[in-house]
Design an enzyme around this catalytic site. Structure first.
Site, PDB file in Angstrom:
ATOM      1  N   ASN A 211      86.075  41.662  -1.412  1.00 34.54           N
ATOM      2  CA  ASN A 211      84.854  41.670  -0.600  1.00 34.54           C
ATOM      3  C   ASN A 211      84.843  40.421   0.269  1.00 34.54           C
ATOM      4  O   ASN A 211      85.797  39.644   0.255  1.00 34.54           O
ATOM      5  CB  ASN A 211      83.620  41.761  -1.506  1.00 34.54           C
ATOM      6  CG  ASN A 211      83.605  40.619  -2.502  1.00 34.54           C
ATOM      7  OD1 ASN A 211      83.502  39.460  -2.144  1.00 34.54           O
ATOM      8  ND2 ASN A 211      83.748  40.954  -3.791  1.00 34.54           N
ATOM      9  N   ARG A 212      83.765  40.201   0.982  1.00 36.77           N
ATOM     10  CA  ARG A 212      83.751  39.164   2.019  1.00 36.77           C
ATOM     11  C   ARG A 212      83.340  37.778   1.510  1.00 36.77           C
ATOM     12  O   ARG A 212      83.133  36.867   2.300  1.00 36.77           O
ATOM     13  CB  ARG A 212      82.830  39.604   3.158  1.00 36.77           C
ATOM     14  CG  ARG A 212      83.369  40.830   3.898  1.00 36.77           C
ATOM     15  CD  ARG A 212      82.354  41.371   4.888  1.00 36.77           C
ATOM     16  NE  ARG A 212      81.793  40.315   5.695  1.00 36.77           N
ATOM     17  CZ  ARG A 212      80.516  40.236   6.059  1.00 36.77           C
ATOM     18  NH1 ARG A 212      79.664  41.182   5.677  1.00 36.77           N
ATOM     19  NH2 ARG A 212      80.081  39.241   6.793  1.00 36.77           N
TER      20      ARG A 212
END
Ligand code: PMT
Length: 398
Positions: A211-212
């Site tokens: 994820n980011r």
């Protein structure tokens, strides 16, 4: 760096080519709001001019123990009393030897013997000088007396050779200085475990699901806890270099993070889960790189363990809630389900908050109520979280 604001530092520079980096240190200290008086040894004066430091720090730069113009006549005592920390960067082999022996034949030697301030040393020298048993014995003696040694790195040396002996980078030295100044802070004697980054769940040996999360929020919490006197364990899946004076444990997957958190929390006072843990992982990662063949590829995902829900004990537990909708309701449910002392809710769809930016806008939810904070730097958010943690620790003790 918040931890250095208003702190009184004596920066001593000894005679090494790395003296030019001391100008950067003086500048960073000044920008952080520290008050910096500088000592240049006779060796340092071969490499660098007092004016460089005076122009940056706007304060005393001294070399001469016998300076007839110093108003009190006891310059070394004044500097010793002024210092909250004595930082020697670069510290040459000769300087280390003189400090270890307690020689007082120049201004630095007299200040080092006169001050009660902690000593932070950033050695710089050729590899053979660093590795010499005499230098190592002097370092051992200084460590035993409580000095903090910021280890030199390996790389290009003044001689043209490559090896150990390069002075640590200014940011690393200041991180150690902040940790030393933080001793006695409101988290002194506490062990704080922090997680950071997005976990990486392997698909095959070259690909993963993630994820980011950049790790910035978790790292800010780790640094803030360090600067308030805590012993900090940072369990991280982010690719950032570890903060100075913090024990960093690199992990990749949620399962690895769970194992590391469970071990660290056996003797923790606080757990702050800022990591974005993947909720699912690939059931059976391929042993070899998956070839591009069919038009569609289906991955079979299974649920990961919930680290925060499963690691419990007699310590303060803080979670984050990363939401894109129904921020408060979702966060309140996580607070309840995971039995937390505090949950920090952030709207990760905002452009100035959540993932990968330097700011965050958070809402605190605890069994006591809800508090919305304005847009703050991630470091400020970290300190506000730790204020709450300190309150919880005190309440538990009372
Ligand atoms: O890293 P940055 O780029 O600075 O971004 C910061 C951040 C947005 C990642 C951070 O502020 C944040 O919100 N972290 C939590 C992200 C998250 O996983 O939220 P969640 O709502 O899915 O999980 C709730 C809590 O349970 C979190 O504390 C999480 O760490 C924890 N969790 C989640 C899943 C799981 N399997 N195990 C967990 O322990």
């Amino acid at each position: 760096m918040i931890a250095l604001r208003g702190r009184r530092i004596v920066l001593a520079v000894s005679g090494s080519i790395a003296a030019y980096k001391a100008v950067q240190i003086a500048s960073d200290l000044f920008k952080a709001g520290a008050l910096v008086d500088t000592i240049l040894t006779a060796g340092a004066l071969q490499f660098i001019q007092p004016l460089s430091f005076r122009a940056i720090t706007h304060r005393l730069v001294a070399s001469d123990l016998w300076d007839p113009h110093h108003p009190s006549g006891v310059l070394h005592v004044d500097l010793a009393d002024f210092a909250e920390a004595l930082l020697i960067a670069p510290a040459t082999a000769h300087t280390l030897a003189r400090l270890a022996l307690g020689l007082a034949d120049d201004l630095l030697g007299c200040v080092a013997l006169s001050t009660h301030a902690p000593l932070v040393l950033a050695p710089a020298m050729e590899s053979r000088m660093w590795l010499h048993p005499a230098t190592q014995q002097h370092l051992a003696a200084l460590r035993e007396r409580g000095a903090t040694i910021v280890e030199p790195g390996t790389g290009h040396l003044a001689s043209g050779a490559s090896g150990i002996g390069r002075m640590a980078e200014p940011a690393t030295i200041l991180g150690h200085l902040a940790a030393v100044l933080g001793r006695g802070g409101d988290l002194a004697g506490r062990h704080v475990v922090v997680t950071a980054g997005g976990t990486r769940e392997p698909i095959d040996p070259v690909r993963y699901i993630s994820n980011r999360s950049s790790g910035k929020q978790g790292y800010a919490i780790a640094e803030a806890a360090r600067d308030r006197g805590a012993r900090v364990t940072l369990i991280t899946s982010a690719g950032l270099p570890p903060p100075p004076a913090v024990t960093a444990i690199p992990v990749e997957s949620a399962e690895e993070m769970l194992a590391a958190v469970a071990t660290a929390c056996r003797e923790a006072d606080v757990l702050v889960m800022a990591a974005a843990v993947a909720d699912y992982r690939v059931a059976a990662p391929a042993p070899e790189k998956i070839k591009k063949q069919d038009e569609r590829l289906t991955l079979d995902l299974v649920k990961n363990p919930d680290i925060l829900a499963s690691v419990r004990g007699d310590f303060v537990r803080v979670g984050f809630a990363a939401e894109t909708e129904n921020l408060l309701a979702n966060a309140a449910e996580k607070l309840r389900a995971k039995g937390l002392d505090l949950i920090v809710a952030n709207d990760v769809s905002a452009s100035d908050a959540g993932f990968a930016v330097d700011t965050n806008r958070v809402v605190f939810l605890s069994p006591d109520g809800v508090e919305s904070l304005p847009l703050l730097s991630k470091r400020e958010v970290a300190d506000r979280i730790l204020d709450r943690v300190v309150e919880r620790l005190r309440a538990r003790h009372a």
